[in-house]
Design a protein around this motif. Structure first.
Motif, PDB file in Angstrom:
ATOM      1  N   SER A  13      -1.159   1.872   2.696  1.00 33.12           N
ATOM      2  CA  SER A  13      -0.061   1.380   1.876  1.00 33.12           C
ATOM      3  C   SER A  13       1.010   2.443   1.784  1.00 33.12           C
ATOM      4  O   SER A  13       0.751   3.630   1.958  1.00 33.12           O
ATOM      5  N   HIS A  14       2.189   1.999   1.496  1.00 31.09           N
ATOM      6  CA  HIS A  14       3.314   2.890   1.320  1.00 31.09           C
ATOM      7  C   HIS A  14       3.288   3.447  -0.098  1.00 31.09           C
ATOM      8  O   HIS A  14       3.073   2.705  -1.045  1.00 31.09           O
ATOM      9  N   THR A  15       3.521   4.736  -0.231  1.00 32.32           N
ATOM     10  CA  THR A  15       3.652   5.324  -1.549  1.00 32.32           C
ATOM     11  C   THR A  15       4.985   4.895  -2.138  1.00 32.32           C
ATOM     12  O   THR A  15       5.888   4.435  -1.408  1.00 32.32           O
ATOM     13  N   ASP A  42       5.982  -7.405   1.671  1.00 28.69           N
ATOM     14  CA  ASP A  42       4.897  -6.727   2.388  1.00 28.69           C
ATOM     15  C   ASP A  42       4.367  -5.540   1.585  1.00 28.69           C
ATOM     16  O   ASP A  42       3.151  -5.288   1.574  1.00 28.69           O
ATOM     17  N   PHE A  43       5.254  -4.804   0.922  1.00 37.62           N
ATOM     18  CA  PHE A  43       4.804  -3.688   0.077  1.00 37.62           C
ATOM     19  C   PHE A  43       3.896  -4.197  -1.039  1.00 37.62           C
ATOM     20  O   PHE A  43       2.868  -3.594  -1.343  1.00 37.62           O
ATOM     21  N   LEU A  44       4.285  -5.311  -1.660  1.00 38.83           N
ATOM     22  CA  LEU A  44       3.463  -5.903  -2.716  1.00 38.83           C
ATOM     23  C   LEU A  44       2.119  -6.391  -2.163  1.00 38.83           C
ATOM     24  O   LEU A  44       1.067  -6.215  -2.791  1.00 38.83           O
ATOM     25  N   LYS A  45       2.162  -6.990  -0.984  1.00 41.80           N
ATOM     26  CA  LYS A  45       0.936  -7.523  -0.372  1.00 41.80           C
ATOM     27  C   LYS A  45      -0.080  -6.423  -0.082  1.00 41.80           C
ATOM     28  O   LYS A  45      -1.292  -6.669  -0.111  1.00 41.80           O
ATOM     29  N   GLU A  46       0.395  -5.206   0.189  1.00 41.53           N
ATOM     30  CA  GLU A  46      -0.523  -4.089   0.424  1.00 41.53           C
ATOM     31  C   GLU A  46      -1.431  -3.887  -0.792  1.00 41.53           C
ATOM     32  O   GLU A  46      -2.640  -3.698  -0.645  1.00 41.53           O
ATOM     33  N   SER A  47      -0.864  -3.934  -1.973  1.00 37.00           N
ATOM     34  CA  SER A  47      -1.671  -3.759  -3.184  1.00 37.00           C
ATOM     35  C   SER A  47      -2.447  -5.015  -3.554  1.00 37.00           C
ATOM     36  O   SER A  47      -3.563  -4.927  -4.078  1.00 37.00           O
ATOM     37  N   ILE A  48      -1.870  -6.172  -3.291  1.00 43.15           N
ATOM     38  CA  ILE A  48      -2.584  -7.423  -3.580  1.00 43.15           C
ATOM     39  C   ILE A  48      -3.915  -7.453  -2.829  1.00 43.15           C
ATOM     40  O   ILE A  48      -4.939  -7.869  -3.386  1.00 43.15           O
ATOM     41  N   LYS A  49      -3.916  -6.993  -1.589  1.00 44.31           N
ATOM     42  CA  LYS A  49      -5.159  -6.982  -0.801  1.00 44.31           C
ATOM     43  C   LYS A  49      -6.231  -6.155  -1.490  1.00 44.31           C
ATOM     44  O   LYS A  49      -7.396  -6.542  -1.511  1.00 44.31           O
ATOM     45  N   LYS A  61      -8.600  -0.067  -7.370  1.00 45.15           N
ATOM     46  CA  LYS A  61      -7.964  -1.228  -8.007  1.00 45.15           C
ATOM     47  C   LYS A  61      -6.963  -0.766  -9.069  1.00 45.15           C
ATOM     48  O   LYS A  61      -5.855  -1.292  -9.147  1.00 45.15           O
ATOM     49  N   ARG A  62      -7.347   0.201  -9.877  1.00 44.55           N
ATOM     50  CA  ARG A  62      -6.434   0.727 -10.907  1.00 44.55           C
ATOM     51  C   ARG A  62      -5.165   1.288 -10.274  1.00 44.55           C
ATOM     52  O   ARG A  62      -4.062   1.017 -10.736  1.00 44.55           O
ATOM     53  N   GLU A  63      -5.358   2.098  -9.257  1.00 42.47           N
ATOM     54  CA  GLU A  63      -4.215   2.717  -8.578  1.00 42.47           C
ATOM     55  C   GLU A  63      -3.278   1.655  -8.004  1.00 42.47           C
ATOM     56  O   GLU A  63      -2.058   1.730  -8.161  1.00 42.47           O
ATOM     57  N   HIS A  64      -3.860   0.651  -7.369  1.00 46.45           N
ATOM     58  CA  HIS A  64      -3.025  -0.369  -6.737  1.00 46.45           C
ATOM     59  C   HIS A  64      -2.420  -1.342  -7.740  1.00 46.45           C
ATOM     60  O   HIS A  64      -1.328  -1.860  -7.508  1.00 46.45           O
ATOM     61  N   SER A  66      -1.403  -0.429 -10.694  1.00 50.16           N
ATOM     62  CA  SER A  66      -0.268   0.339 -11.208  1.00 50.16           C
ATOM     63  C   SER A  66       0.886   0.343 -10.204  1.00 50.16           C
ATOM     64  O   SER A  66       2.047   0.103 -10.565  1.00 50.16           O
ATOM     65  N   ARG A  67       0.577   0.584  -8.936  1.00 52.88           N
ATOM     66  CA  ARG A  67       1.589   0.562  -7.870  1.00 52.88           C
ATOM     67  C   ARG A  67       2.222  -0.819  -7.780  1.00 52.88           C
ATOM     68  O   ARG A  67       3.441  -0.962  -7.676  1.00 52.88           O
ATOM     69  N   PHE A  68       1.385  -1.846  -7.828  1.00 54.60           N
ATOM     70  CA  PHE A  68       1.842  -3.233  -7.765  1.00 54.60           C
ATOM     71  C   PHE A  68       2.853  -3.516  -8.875  1.00 54.60           C
ATOM     72  O   PHE A  68       3.896  -4.123  -8.637  1.00 54.60           O
ATOM     73  N   PHE A  69       2.557  -3.071 -10.093  1.00 54.67           N
ATOM     74  CA  PHE A  69       3.465  -3.332 -11.204  1.00 54.67           C
ATOM     75  C   PHE A  69       4.781  -2.574 -11.056  1.00 54.67           C
ATOM     76  O   PHE A  69       5.836  -3.088 -11.419  1.00 54.67           O
TER      77      PHE A  69
END
Length: 181
Positions: A13-15, A42-49, A61-64, A66-69
């Motif tokens: 995923s992209h930081t 696509d950036f959002l989908k990286e964390s959704i996965k 899951k926590r990290e993603h 947070s990134r997702f939000f």
């Protein structure tokens, strides 16, 4: 520990720093408005996965989440203030309804975000948090699919090249502003 992206068969995923850099690149290379929105999806989908993967660890899951939000805040609000405003003011009923329903879906996603923040998902994890995280991820995933299949087509048919370019510039400026928070 094996990287969650390797387990899912994706490259990573992209930081948020990389997302910021991509926004700057997109501003310079004049990536079109709709391709830019899809890139941010696509950036959002990286964390959704990761959020929806039963094999991902709780820290992942926590990290993603947070990134997702962070990405949802950036993309969702910038999209609302550019594309949705235009659609909601359209003379065609289908465009107005798409803009309004998209806004409602964003509102629900932001409400779920607020609930998860209030539940302190960053420091604790339980079944209720996991379920709510899965719901918001699925909601946004389905929302993006609908945008890409319906809403973006409406915009392409409705907007002139000049309007698309102005909307792209406005969107980029708003993304930069929201991603700084």
């Amino acid at each position: 520990m094996e990287n969650v992206f390797e387990k899912l068969g994706i490259s990573g995923s992209h930081t948020l720093q990389q997302v910021r850099a991509s926004i700057d690149t997109d501003a310079q290379d004049e990536t079109g408005f709709i391709p830019l929105l899809k890139e941010h999806h696509d950036f959002l989908k990286e964390s959704i996965k990761v959020i929806m993967d039963s094999k991902a660890s709780i820290p992942e899951k926590r990290e993603h989440l947070s990134r997702f939000f962070n990405l949802l805040e950036m993309h969702g609000k910038a999209e609302q203030e550019t594309l949705y405003v235009h659609l909601q003011q359209n003379t065609e009923e289908e465009a107005r309804l798409e803009g309004l329903s998209g806004q409602d879906e964003h509102d629900i996603a932001f409400q779920l975000r607020d609930e998860l923040l209030a539940m302190n998902f960053k420091t604790q994890w339980n079944d209720e948090i996991a379920a709510k995280a899965k719901v918001v991820a699925a909601l946004v995933k389905n929302h993006m699919k609908e945008e890409e299949s319906i809403m973006f087509s409406i915009a392409k048919n409705d907007l002139t090249d000049e309007e698309m370019e102005q909307m792209r510039l406005d969107y980029i400026a708003k993304c930069r502003s929201y991603l700084l928070h």
